[in-house]
Scaffold this motif. Structure first.
Motif, short mmCIF file in Angstrom:
data_model
loop_
_atom_site.label_atom_id
_atom_site.label_comp_id
_atom_site.label_asym_id
_atom_site.label_seq_id
_atom_site.Cartn_x
_atom_site.Cartn_y
_atom_site.Cartn_z
N ALA A 109 67.74 112.42 29.40
CA ALA A 109 66.66 113.27 29.57
C ALA A 109 65.39 112.75 30.41
CB ALA A 109 66.04 113.51 28.26
N ALA A 110 65.49 111.30 30.46
CA ALA A 110 64.54 110.80 31.25
C ALA A 110 64.71 110.84 32.78
CB ALA A 110 64.09 109.22 30.90
N VAL A 111 66.03 110.80 33.00
CA VAL A 111 66.78 110.68 34.50
C VAL A 111 66.95 112.21 34.90
CG1 VAL A 111 68.41 109.97 35.98
CG2 VAL A 111 67.83 108.56 34.21
N THR A 112 67.29 112.96 34.19
CA THR A 112 67.61 114.24 34.59
C THR A 112 66.57 115.54 34.29
OG1 THR A 112 68.77 114.99 32.55
CG2 THR A 112 69.98 113.68 34.24
N GLY A 113 65.97 115.17 33.22
CA GLY A 113 64.91 116.17 32.68
C GLY A 113 65.46 117.27 31.83
N LEU A 114 67.04 116.97 31.53
CA LEU A 114 67.54 117.83 30.44
C LEU A 114 66.97 117.86 28.97
CD1 LEU A 114 71.59 117.37 31.04
CD2 LEU A 114 70.26 119.34 31.13
N ALA A 115 66.66 118.98 28.55
CA ALA A 115 66.01 119.19 27.23
C ALA A 115 67.29 118.77 25.90
CB ALA A 115 65.71 120.46 27.11
N PRO A 116 67.11 118.52 24.95
CA PRO A 116 68.09 118.42 23.99
C PRO A 116 68.74 119.75 23.55
CG PRO A 116 66.08 117.47 23.11
CD PRO A 116 65.88 118.09 24.50
N GLY A 117 70.21 119.82 23.68
CA GLY A 117 71.03 120.88 23.55
C GLY A 117 72.27 120.51 24.08
N PRO A 118 73.18 121.52 23.92
CA PRO A 118 74.72 121.39 24.09
C PRO A 118 74.96 120.58 25.62
CG PRO A 118 74.40 123.76 23.29
CD PRO A 118 72.98 122.96 23.34
N ASP A 119 74.17 121.27 26.53
CA ASP A 119 74.50 120.50 27.80
C ASP A 119 74.12 118.96 27.89
OD1 ASP A 119 75.42 122.75 28.89
OD2 ASP A 119 73.58 123.25 30.19
N LEU A 120 73.25 118.58 27.29
CA LEU A 120 72.98 117.06 27.12
C LEU A 120 74.00 116.48 26.18
CD1 LEU A 120 69.29 115.60 26.68
CD2 LEU A 120 71.17 114.48 25.51
N ASP A 121 74.34 116.96 25.17
CA ASP A 121 75.49 116.50 24.23
C ASP A 121 76.75 116.30 25.10
OD1 ASP A 121 73.50 116.32 22.19
OD2 ASP A 121 74.33 118.16 21.40
N ILE A 122 76.91 117.25 25.92
CA ILE A 122 78.28 117.14 26.63
C ILE A 122 78.30 116.00 27.62
CG2 ILE A 122 79.60 118.41 28.48
CD1 ILE A 122 79.09 120.92 26.93
N LEU A 123 77.01 115.88 28.32
CA LEU A 123 76.81 114.68 29.30
C LEU A 123 76.78 113.60 28.73
CD1 LEU A 123 76.51 114.35 32.35
CD2 LEU A 123 74.05 114.74 32.06
N TYR A 124 76.27 113.37 27.54
CA TYR A 124 76.25 112.07 26.96
C TYR A 124 77.45 111.83 26.52
CZ TYR A 124 75.32 109.13 22.60
OH TYR A 124 75.27 108.36 21.82
#
Length: 355
Positions: A109-124
């Motif tokens: 989130a800090a690097v990309t600005g992605l908000a919590p949600g499915p996309d962030l979970d997939i990337l994680y």
């Protein structure tokens, strides 16, 4: 009396990070660099020591201390009873995996600005699978393939690759150019030089992590939605769904494999896509490429090569062999081809699936 440089003080006013002194490895180099991507640790100093009293003064400690306790911000994995793994994986965590499991979503989130949600979970999950887990395995002595199985299968390396990994690069930072350079230096001077080498190693590994993360966030993740749309529309190009058409080049293979596993396959539709079509660029009149889909995790092995008679043939000779105008080339190994138009590329793909 001299005063401390204000810039230097600014760089060291974050929570103190601790790790061990002496020979260092890729996992703690990565753990430290990942922590520093978080606003909390952006200005943190690092102390490298094995002195428990000094480590006690640290806010966060990685890879030393024989304690794993998130409440205490202790992330060591060397204790006998330690068995923690990343969810859905079997590799025991190293300090890199521990830090990533705890802080990975926050780092993304800090690097990309992605908000919590499915996309962030997939990337994680993706970053752990494709990047972090190898650090965990390397530090815990886990081979990609069990050695006994390789021996039983009679497989041997074609070349030596021990010096080719990130871990091997980090290991090189452990050594000075000449042992003679250390003669006459104090213990403090030697420690300072060792710490400087660790800092370089950590910066190197951190850069690789950032490249992996930003590439996945900027290209791989957005491609997921485009590939899904193309997958849903594939039957308009081939009634068995063996041809996928993308609007532009993008990282598609991971998403395709996932879609094939997770999507219901209608009766009469093939379970696997064989060829992917995409333009060479987004300019009007761009040439088109035909890419044979690799077997999942199969390296250079394809599900279906382009036809043998086409391999290594170019231009007008290719038109004669295929019976389709506009041919540019077919690679000698049969994994990729080109045509001057979309219609020509599609015609080649349709002919190839039936060949």
């Amino acid at each position: 009396m001299a005063t401390e440089n204000p810039a230097k003080k600014l760089k060291m006013d974050g929570p103190l990070i601790g790790t061990h002194s002496g020979h260092f490895h890729a996992d703690e180099a990565l753990a430290v660099s990942m922590l520093r991507l978080l606003p909390t640790y952006a200005n943190s100093a690092l102390v490298r020591t094995r002195d428990p009293a000094v480590l006690e003064t640290c806010h966060t400690v990685v890879d030393v201390g024989a304690v794993h306790d998130d409440a205490l911000k202790r992330y060591d994995h060397h204790q006998r009873e330690f068995t923690a793994t990343f969810p859905g994986h079997s590799t025991k965590l190293s300090s890199a995996g521990l830090v990533y499991m705890r802080f990975g979503r926050d780092i993304i989130a800090a690097v990309t600005g992605l908000a919590p949600g499915p996309d962030l979970d997939i990337l994680y999950e993706k970053i752990y699978t494709d990047f972090i887990e190898a650090f965990d395995a390397n530090d815990n002595g886990v081979d990609v393939y069990p050695g006994t199985q390789l021996q039983a299968a009679g497989l041997a390396k074609r070349f030596e690759d021990r010096g080719f990994s990130i871990a091997s690069v980090v290991n090189r930072y452990n050594y000075t150019n000449s042992k003679a350079d250390d003669s006459g230096k104090s213990k403090e001077e030697k420690q300072a030089e060792e710490d400087a080498r660790f800092a370089k190693a950590s910066a190197f590994v951190g850069e690789q992590f950032l490249l992996e993360l930003t590439d996945r966030a900027n290209w791989w993740l957005p491609a997921r939605h485009v590939v899904k749309k193309a997958y849903d529309e594939r039957l308009q190009y081939d009634p068995q769904g063996r041809i996928l058409v993308l609007p532009e080049g993008m990282p598609w293979s991971d998403h395709l494999y996932t879609l094939e596993k997770e999507s219901p396959i209608p009766e009469g539709v093939a379970p696997e896509v064989l060829y992917v079509l995409f333009p060479e660029n987004t300019e009007p009149g761009s040439k088109w490429r035909i890419r044979a889909v690799s077997k999942e995790n199969g390296g250079f092995q394809n599900r279906k090569d382009l036809p043998d008679p086409w391999k290594g043939v170019r231009e007008s000779q290719l038109d004669e062999v295929t019976g389709i105008p506009g041919g540019v080339f077919v690679h000698a190994s049969g994994f990729i081809a080109g045509n001057r138009t979309f219609d020509g590329a599609l015609a080649m793909a349709k002919k190839a699936v039936e060949f």
